[in-house]
Each structure stands twice: as C-alpha cells, then as structure tokens.
Design a protein around this motif. Sequence first.
Motif, PDB file in Angstrom:
ATOM      1  N   CYS A  61      14.504  37.582  77.809  1.00 57.16           N
ATOM      2  CA  CYS A  61      15.432  36.821  76.963  1.00 57.16           C
ATOM      3  C   CYS A  61      14.675  35.918  75.991  1.00 57.16           C
ATOM      4  O   CYS A  61      15.059  35.787  74.831  1.00 57.16           O
ATOM      5  CB  CYS A  61      16.374  35.997  77.835  1.00 57.16           C
ATOM      6  N   SER A  62      13.631  35.284  76.471  1.00 60.35           N
ATOM      7  CA  SER A  62      12.839  34.402  75.607  1.00 60.35           C
ATOM      8  C   SER A  62      12.264  35.180  74.432  1.00 60.35           C
ATOM      9  O   SER A  62      12.280  34.702  73.286  1.00 60.35           O
ATOM     10  CB  SER A  62      11.708  33.752  76.412  1.00 60.35           C
ATOM     11  N   GLN A  63      11.774  36.371  74.715  1.00 64.00           N
ATOM     12  CA  GLN A  63      11.181  37.186  73.658  1.00 64.00           C
ATOM     13  C   GLN A  63      12.228  37.674  72.672  1.00 64.00           C
ATOM     14  O   GLN A  63      12.016  37.632  71.458  1.00 64.00           O
ATOM     15  CB  GLN A  63      10.448  38.381  74.267  1.00 64.00           C
ATOM     16  N   ARG A  64      13.369  38.105  73.179  1.00 65.48           N
ATOM     17  CA  ARG A  64      14.398  38.672  72.300  1.00 65.48           C
ATOM     18  C   ARG A  64      15.071  37.609  71.426  1.00 65.48           C
ATOM     19  O   ARG A  64      15.307  37.831  70.235  1.00 65.48           O
ATOM     20  CB  ARG A  64      15.457  39.403  73.128  1.00 65.48           C
ATOM     21  N   TYR A  65      15.389  36.470  72.015  1.00 64.99           N
ATOM     22  CA  TYR A  65      16.194  35.474  71.314  1.00 64.99           C
ATOM     23  C   TYR A  65      15.387  34.291  70.782  1.00 64.99           C
ATOM     24  O   TYR A  65      15.958  33.403  70.144  1.00 64.99           O
ATOM     25  CB  TYR A  65      17.314  34.973  72.237  1.00 64.99           C
ATOM     26  N   ASP A  66      14.099  34.275  71.062  1.00 65.65           N
ATOM     27  CA  ASP A  66      13.216  33.199  70.588  1.00 65.65           C
ATOM     28  C   ASP A  66      13.723  31.841  71.059  1.00 65.65           C
ATOM     29  O   ASP A  66      13.778  30.876  70.308  1.00 65.65           O
ATOM     30  CB  ASP A  66      13.084  33.235  69.056  1.00 65.65           C
ATOM     31  N   LEU A  67      14.109  31.793  72.326  1.00 67.72           N
ATOM     32  CA  LEU A  67      14.572  30.571  72.974  1.00 67.72           C
ATOM     33  C   LEU A  67      13.875  30.457  74.328  1.00 67.72           C
ATOM     34  O   LEU A  67      13.311  31.435  74.832  1.00 67.72           O
ATOM     35  CB  LEU A  67      16.093  30.593  73.172  1.00 67.72           C
ATOM     36  N   GLN A  68      13.934  29.278  74.925  1.00 65.43           N
ATOM     37  CA  GLN A  68      13.231  29.061  76.183  1.00 65.43           C
ATOM     38  C   GLN A  68      14.168  29.248  77.376  1.00 65.43           C
ATOM     39  O   GLN A  68      15.240  28.642  77.437  1.00 65.43           O
ATOM     40  CB  GLN A  68      12.635  27.653  76.234  1.00 65.43           C
TER      41      GLN A  68
END
Length: 303
Positions: free
Chosen positions: A170-177
């Motif tokens: 998820c972090s990689q796909r959405y650029d969120l932590q």
Amino acid sequence: MSDPYLLHIFSPTKYVSPFDINMAYEANFDAVIPYCNIELEEVPALTQDTIFSRRPAGVKRTGIFIGGRDLDTALDMMEAARKAMVPPFEVSVFADPSGAITTAAAMVAIAERWLQAEFQCGLSGCQIFVFGGTGPVGTCVALLGALCQAEVSIVSHQGAAAAQLVAARCSQRYDLQFNGVDGSTAGAVTAIMARAQVIFNTAKAGIQMVAADQLSAALHLRVAADANAVPPSGIAGIAAAERRVQLDTAGGVAIGVGALAIGDIKYRVHTRLLAQMYQAPTPVFLAYREAFAMARQIVAEQA
C-alpha cells in the motif's frame, strides 16, 4: 426502447455480485449486463465495444461498474477503462469491489463524525488500527485514514509478516505511510489496545477480534467501528444495530458503532453514486475519494 440506460459490470471473479445488480436496477438503469472472469488486458477492448456501439445520446446513458474482490485490481481496471475512452465517446465508471470502497467510506466518515462531535478532533494524527486490514475493506479503510493524515496500522491475525507485506504494498502504490502490526495473539491485541485511539474491524464475519477484557483495558480509545454483522460481534460490546453505544474503557468512555449503522450509510453512498452515473451530463469516474466525499456529506446530513 430508445437510448436505454445501460450499466455494464466488469468482474474478474467467476460471478457478479447479486448485490451490485440489484443496486443498479434500484438506481433506475434499464438493463444491467454482467461480465465474469474478466482479465485486466481485456478491459480496453470491452470498454471500446461499450462506447462505440452507441450513438451520442446513448453513450451518455451508459456506464461501467467494476466489481470483483480485490481493491488494487478494481482500481487498475478502472484506469484501463478510463484510458480506453475516445472523446466524445466516454462513459462513467464506478469501482466498488465487494462493496469495499463504499463500506470503507462509511466507516471512516462515521468515525470522523464521532471524533468531531464527542472529542472535538479529527482523524489527523490519530492512532488508527484496522483489524482485518489485509482484505479489500480493511485496505480501503487504511487508505482513507492515511489520506486524512492519521497514523495507520494494518492488523493481521496471520501475524506481523502478513500485515507488513500489505502495508509495504500500500505504501508503494499510494505513496502514503502504513504500518503492519501483529494481531495473531491475545497479547498482541492487548498491546494494540494500549495505543489505539480509533479501531476498525473489517475481519471475517463471525469472529471476535477484540474481547471484552481487551476493550476495557484500552487507554486512549475514542471510537470503535465494527463491520461484522454476524454474531459474535467483532468488537465486544458493539451489537450490529448500534448507531452509538458508550464503551467503558480504562481511559474513559469511547463510542462504538455497529455493522447495520455502517451498512445504512454504505447503502446510501452506493445508491447516490449510481445516481450520479445515471444523471451526469458528462462522464464521472467514481472510486474511494468520491465515495468518501459522499459518505461525509450523508453523515453530515444526519448529524
């Protein structure tokens, strides 16, 4: 019938959910056409068959709904459909695999409402833990929480490694932590409840993820939302019909919300987004951001 309203449902699974078909007819579409076992590479051709087979008046009365069981796959299919459009031949597209997006939007909007009403704060900076966070509803709850600038932890009953794998994706796909947290033992859940300010249960129905003693030991809990409608409740003390129940914890009173209250908002979000497709003079593309905005609007209307 001249220029009927048509909704084409693309699903990568072996069947299309009867729920989605029923909802589409309730939104006044004249015909709902299901397509099963669709692969991502097939979406552009299906989309262009959809748009080029109708005259300009008819193409405005055509929509595509993306179903299935996986959030990332549905969003990829939606983007593939969008890229296949050839203006002025464009139609509206709505992605909601297994109702994950509209359910998650309802859960997060309701939690936000009670934070604001009872604790005079929002989601920003809150410690959020999503039980069952590796599934489609949980992943979308985590995504919406992160977009609201909360500190989001995805919890898996299969252990830390499973949770961390999904969190990293998820972090990689959405650029969120996102954080991945172990929820496989009673001790692990107790440790979570010592830190959590907001908890969401999106785990498999009929399994209690947070027991009464774990809930009562919570130190900072403010809101708990349980999407499980099958007894026993996923979070102890929250019956499915509860719209607002007080939960006594070591840190004070928290607010609990049950599955039927969440489902009511989810249903309204789903219905209104389908109505947007039906009524829109120009194409609309509806996914998690649009569903969350609609859920916030509906929750505000009921406040």
